[in-house]
Design a protein around this motif. Structure first.
Motif, mmCIF file in Angstrom:
data_model
loop_
_atom_site.group_PDB
_atom_site.id
_atom_site.type_symbol
_atom_site.label_atom_id
_atom_site.label_comp_id
_atom_site.label_asym_id
_atom_site.label_seq_id
_atom_site.Cartn_x
_atom_site.Cartn_y
_atom_site.Cartn_z
ATOM 1 N N LYS A 286 35.511 -10.714 27.692
ATOM 2 C CA LYS A 286 34.529 -9.626 27.599
ATOM 3 C C LYS A 286 33.611 -9.544 28.814
ATOM 4 C CE LYS A 286 34.209 -9.272 22.548
ATOM 5 N NZ LYS A 286 33.349 -9.496 21.353
ATOM 6 N N GLU B 132 37.663 -15.188 24.081
ATOM 7 C CA GLU B 132 37.165 -13.829 23.870
ATOM 8 C C GLU B 132 35.898 -13.587 24.681
ATOM 9 O OE1 GLU B 132 35.776 -10.836 20.215
ATOM 10 O OE2 GLU B 132 36.688 -12.782 19.771
ATOM 11 N N THR B 133 35.026 -14.584 24.736
ATOM 12 C CA THR B 133 33.787 -14.454 25.512
ATOM 13 C C THR B 133 34.085 -14.227 26.982
ATOM 14 O OG1 THR B 133 32.571 -15.855 23.952
ATOM 15 C CG2 THR B 133 31.647 -15.609 26.157
ATOM 16 N N LEU C 106 42.966 -10.663 20.180
ATOM 17 C CA LEU C 106 41.951 -10.584 21.228
ATOM 18 C C LEU C 106 41.944 -9.200 21.873
ATOM 19 C CD1 LEU C 106 42.505 -14.069 22.912
ATOM 20 C CD2 LEU C 106 40.452 -13.345 21.693
ATOM 21 N N ARG D 129 40.282 -6.617 19.537
ATOM 22 C CA ARG D 129 38.828 -6.771 19.455
ATOM 23 C C ARG D 129 38.142 -6.276 20.719
ATOM 24 N NH1 ARG D 129 38.326 -12.967 17.107
ATOM 25 N NH2 ARG D 129 39.042 -12.539 14.981
ATOM 26 N N ILE D 130 38.703 -6.606 21.866
ATOM 27 C CA ILE D 130 38.051 -6.256 23.125
ATOM 28 C C ILE D 130 38.203 -4.771 23.422
ATOM 29 C CG2 ILE D 130 38.170 -6.628 25.625
ATOM 30 C CD1 ILE D 130 38.904 -9.573 24.909
ATOM 31 N N ASP E 92 37.547 -18.270 20.504
ATOM 32 C CA ASP E 92 36.233 -17.634 20.619
ATOM 33 C C ASP E 92 35.739 -17.681 22.055
ATOM 34 O OD1 ASP E 92 36.134 -17.009 17.924
ATOM 35 O OD2 ASP E 92 35.053 -18.835 17.370
#
Length: 285
Positions: free
Chosen positions: A246, A242-243, A134, A137-138, A239
């Protein structure tokens, strides 16, 4: 008379049974704070080992003078549901908070730099690999985050993922651990049910003590924390996590953050010595 025994080894429960057999007027409270996973795991085929393993010690300690003490309500529910312990012999005393580490200072996260930490040992079984994924990705899409590990690194992880996270190489003593905890905004806990059904989370207790909202998956102990009001963001899966991560505006919302800290303070009060003394006193009457 009452005796309170605290231990994670099978020997503790064998000692409790011996005490119950030799001292007829003693009530015994055996606090189980770490061995239930082993009791529910695979057993040796060697009968000599099975006679003295965790499962055997739990069976031996089923006695009218002995009460099993679990440190989370969800652990009691799980242990009795699968038959590890008889429900009528169980009590729940919440995992306590160290008063010397209580932190009451409040703040609002800065949307220009959201500080998120994984707290505790960085292990695969605790979801640290997911946390690293995570973070990578971020961080690849934004420089408005600071990810860190507050605790030791335990296991092998891809260097490209570790590069996205700040962590101390070597031993981290408790004062430094607490200091780093006070500097963050959120504790990220991608805990899994297979690890934290029968085990308490010290990382959750640290978050409560420091009034740090959490971002977590819905394990039983986390769901229990949210039962009396949100203490952060509960995510159905990685998922969804992660949303949330962000969304810097949502993470930095001062009103939501203050509500989370208020609810954490309520949780903390129930785990401080005065509240626990009342719970234990009722059991000893």
């Amino acid at each position: 008379r009452a005796v309170i025994c605290l231990g994670t080894a099978p020997e503790t429960l064998f000692a409790c049974r011996l005490l119950a057999m030799t001292c007829r007027d003693v009530r015994i409270f055996a606090i189980l704070h770490g061995n239930l996973d082993q009791a529910n795991g695979r057993r040796s085929r060697d009968l000599r080992r099975r006679w003295f393993d965790d499962r055997a010690s739990l069976a031996v300690a089923v006695h009218p003078a002995i009460r099993f003490v679990l440190i989370e309500r969800t652990i009691e529910q799980a242990a009795t549901a699968i038959g590890l312990l008889p429900k009528e012999r169980c009590l729940v005393w919440p995992l306590p908070i160290n008063e010397r580490e209580v932190w009451s200072e409040t703040h609002t996260p800065d949307p220009a730099c959201i500080r998120i930490a994984f707290v505790g040992l960085g292990k695969h079984s605790k979801g640290f690999g997911d946390f690293l994924t995570l973070a990578r990705r971020i961080r690849s899409g934004s420089d408005r985050y600071r990810f860190s590990l507050i605790g030791g690194l335990y296991g092998e992880f891809p260097p490209k993922d570790l590069a996205c996270v700040e962590w101390a190489d070597g031993f981290l003593d408790r004062p430094e651990f607490v200091r780093q905890l006070h500097e963050i905004d959120y504790v990220c806990l991608p805990l899994r049910n297979d690890t934290y059904t029968l085990t308490a989370s010290g990382s959750l207790i640290d978050a409560i003590a420091a009034l740090k909202p959490i971002i977590a998956l819905p394990t039983p102990v986390v769901l229990d924390m949210f039962a009396d009001g949100p203490v952060g963001y509960l995510c159905d899966d990685l998922d969804a996590m992660e949303t949330i991560l962000k969304n810097t505006e949502r993470l930095a919302d001062p009103r939501a953050y203050a509500d989370f800290q208020h609810n954490l303070a309520q949780q903390r009060t129930r785990r401080l010595p005065p509240a626990l003394a009342e719970v234990i006193g009722q059991a000893l009457q």
